[in-house]
Every structure is written in structure tokens, then in C-alpha cells.
Design a protein around this motif. Sequence first.
Motif, mmCIF file in Angstrom:
data_model
loop_
_atom_site.group_PDB
_atom_site.id
_atom_site.type_symbol
_atom_site.label_atom_id
_atom_site.label_comp_id
_atom_site.label_asym_id
_atom_site.label_seq_id
_atom_site.Cartn_x
_atom_site.Cartn_y
_atom_site.Cartn_z
ATOM 1 N N TYR A 8 1.070 -1.020 -0.089
ATOM 2 C CA TYR A 8 -0.321 -0.044 -0.014
ATOM 3 C C TYR A 8 1.125 1.494 0.076
ATOM 4 C CZ TYR A 8 0.930 -0.678 5.377
ATOM 5 O OH TYR A 8 1.878 -0.238 5.905
ATOM 6 N N ARG A 9 0.379 2.469 -0.367
ATOM 7 C CA ARG A 9 0.806 3.823 -0.161
ATOM 8 C C ARG A 9 1.027 3.898 0.817
ATOM 9 N NH1 ARG A 9 -2.055 3.043 -4.298
ATOM 10 N NH2 ARG A 9 -1.125 3.441 -6.718
ATOM 11 N N HIS A 10 2.439 4.525 1.345
ATOM 12 C CA HIS A 10 2.604 5.120 3.160
ATOM 13 C C HIS A 10 2.048 6.483 3.406
ATOM 14 C CE1 HIS A 10 3.715 1.401 4.177
ATOM 15 N NE2 HIS A 10 5.223 1.555 3.202
ATOM 16 N N ALA A 20 -6.264 7.369 10.266
ATOM 17 C CA ALA A 20 -7.389 7.843 9.984
ATOM 18 C C ALA A 20 -7.804 9.066 9.463
ATOM 19 C CB ALA A 20 -6.364 9.491 11.645
ATOM 20 N N LEU A 21 -6.427 9.672 8.080
ATOM 21 C CA LEU A 21 -6.332 10.278 6.749
ATOM 22 C C LEU A 21 -7.765 9.373 6.180
ATOM 23 C CD1 LEU A 21 -6.357 12.644 4.328
ATOM 24 C CD2 LEU A 21 -4.263 10.410 4.191
ATOM 25 N N LEU A 22 -7.174 7.718 6.080
ATOM 26 C CA LEU A 22 -8.288 7.246 5.107
ATOM 27 C C LEU A 22 -9.487 7.408 6.175
ATOM 28 C CD1 LEU A 22 -5.452 4.526 4.808
ATOM 29 C CD2 LEU A 22 -6.244 6.681 2.793
ATOM 30 N N THR A 38 -6.095 13.997 -3.520
ATOM 31 C CA THR A 38 -4.761 13.998 -4.223
ATOM 32 C C THR A 38 -4.661 12.782 -4.963
ATOM 33 O OG1 THR A 38 -3.457 13.469 -2.686
ATOM 34 C CG2 THR A 38 -3.021 15.030 -3.258
ATOM 35 N N TRP A 39 -4.151 12.481 -5.739
ATOM 36 C CA TRP A 39 -4.636 11.299 -6.472
ATOM 37 C C TRP A 39 -3.676 9.784 -5.688
ATOM 38 C CZ3 TRP A 39 -1.569 6.877 -8.383
ATOM 39 C CH2 TRP A 39 -2.122 6.337 -9.481
ATOM 40 N N PRO A 40 -2.949 9.574 -5.071
ATOM 41 C CA PRO A 40 -2.652 8.935 -4.334
ATOM 42 C C PRO A 40 -3.094 8.282 -3.657
ATOM 43 C CG PRO A 40 -0.412 9.993 -4.661
ATOM 44 C CD PRO A 40 -1.686 10.746 -5.445
ATOM 45 N N LYS A 41 -3.842 9.417 -2.571
ATOM 46 C CA LYS A 41 -5.028 9.567 -1.364
ATOM 47 C C LYS A 41 -6.129 8.924 -1.620
ATOM 48 C CE LYS A 41 -3.287 13.590 1.171
ATOM 49 N NZ LYS A 41 -3.400 14.950 1.503
ATOM 50 N N ALA A 42 -6.253 9.060 -3.481
ATOM 51 C CA ALA A 42 -7.784 9.137 -3.691
ATOM 52 C C ALA A 42 -7.622 7.462 -4.119
ATOM 53 C CB ALA A 42 -8.619 9.373 -4.966
ATOM 54 N N GLN A 46 -10.261 4.056 -2.055
ATOM 55 C CA GLN A 46 -10.946 3.876 -3.279
ATOM 56 C C GLN A 46 -10.535 2.331 -2.183
ATOM 57 O OE1 GLN A 46 -9.868 3.102 -6.711
ATOM 58 N NE2 GLN A 46 -11.659 3.070 -7.545
ATOM 59 N N ARG A 47 -10.063 1.746 -1.729
ATOM 60 C CA ARG A 47 -9.729 0.243 -1.616
ATOM 61 C C ARG A 47 -10.243 0.573 -0.438
ATOM 62 N NH1 ARG A 47 -3.845 -1.064 -0.504
ATOM 63 N NH2 ARG A 47 -4.636 -2.960 -0.153
ATOM 64 N N LEU A 48 -10.245 0.943 0.404
ATOM 65 C CA LEU A 48 -11.489 1.405 1.630
ATOM 66 C C LEU A 48 -12.845 1.640 1.276
ATOM 67 C CD1 LEU A 48 -11.040 1.054 4.363
ATOM 68 C CD2 LEU A 48 -10.804 3.266 5.206
ATOM 69 N N ALA A 49 -13.137 2.474 0.657
ATOM 70 C CA ALA A 49 -14.210 2.157 0.453
ATOM 71 C C ALA A 49 -14.691 1.218 -0.508
ATOM 72 C CB ALA A 49 -14.083 3.616 -0.571
ATOM 73 N N GLU A 50 -13.812 0.176 -1.409
ATOM 74 C CA GLU A 50 -14.284 -0.218 -2.058
ATOM 75 C C GLU A 50 -14.666 -2.033 -0.353
ATOM 76 O OE1 GLU A 50 -15.590 -1.578 -4.972
ATOM 77 O OE2 GLU A 50 -14.238 0.348 -5.684
#
Length: 178
Positions: A8-10, A20-22, A38-42, A46-50
Motif C-alpha cells: 500500500y502507499r504510505h 485516520a486520514l483514510l 490528491t491521486w495517491p490518497k484517492a 478507494q480500497r477502503l471504500a470498496e
Amino acid sequence: MAGGLTRYRHLSRSSSHRQALLRNLVTSLVKHEAIHTTWPKAKEAQRLAEKLITLAKRNNETARRKAQGILYTPNLLMSKLFGELRERYAERPGGYTRVLRTEPKDTYSQAPSALLEFVDSPKDVRFVMTAAAVARDLAEGREHTEITQKNVGKVTRYRAGGKGAFEDMVEKVRALDL
């Protein structure tokens, strides 16, 4: 180990700050159905939202407790998640969210920005853009391209009343152009 596979992205944050951010991004996504970040945060959100929508589709006590652990304001959003969103995606096998790249939000940092949105929501950008392309083709009297035809199929397949809603949107766009 340098150059190894990252899972995953750190996001240049500590573990607790990243979590907390996610959670905050996903809570805002459930609340507003579309967020700009931002694109990396999105992509990470997205992984968590799915996973959150998959929990909502299970609709059992264990899934409810896990969803409460993800959302920051569970009292306000649990009814939306396990009601409206669960019903919207009941027949869809996956792919509940979409990340669209956009122009950078901040003129100073020029970070790659993106729009994270739920598919088939009232704020679905692809639905409106496809309707605009179809309306333009009808106004100019030309055939739809292969990509436009594929997008029409994509935006109407799982949407409740898909064909009728799409035709209504095409008529709205045509009325705006006149």
C-alpha cells in the motif's frame, strides 16, 4: 529491503495518521458521495471504500461492527451505508467507486489531483459526460463512436431505471445547449 513490493502507499505518514486520514476520506465519501483529493490518497481511500460497501452488502452484525470501526460518524452514516448504498450496489459484483484524474487543486504544489466518487450516484460525472456526448452527436446528426456506445452501456447497466434516466439526462443537456 530496497525496491521490494509495497502492499500500500504510505503517504509519508505514520501508521495511525495514515489510518485516520483514510477513515476521514471514506467518511466524507459516504457522506457526500464524491470527494476531491490528491491521486495517491484517492487510490488508497478507494480500497477502503470498496471494502466498506462489501461489508454493507453482507448486512450482518459482524459487518455492521466493522463498518462502525471505519466510519467516524457511524450514527449519522450507518443508515445511509446499510440502506441506500447497499440497495444501490446489491446487484453490482464490484467496482463501486471510480477515481478520475483532474487538474491540480493547489496551484503551488501541483500535486496530481483526482475525484473519488461512487459509481451510479446522483453526482456521477461519467453519466453526465456520456449524456453530453450523446446529445452532441444527436445535435450534429452523426453516429456515436465506439467509446460512447461502451460508456452508455457502462452507465446504464446497473443503474436503477438506467435507460430512462439516461434519456432524461440527454434531454436536459440538449435543452441547455439550445
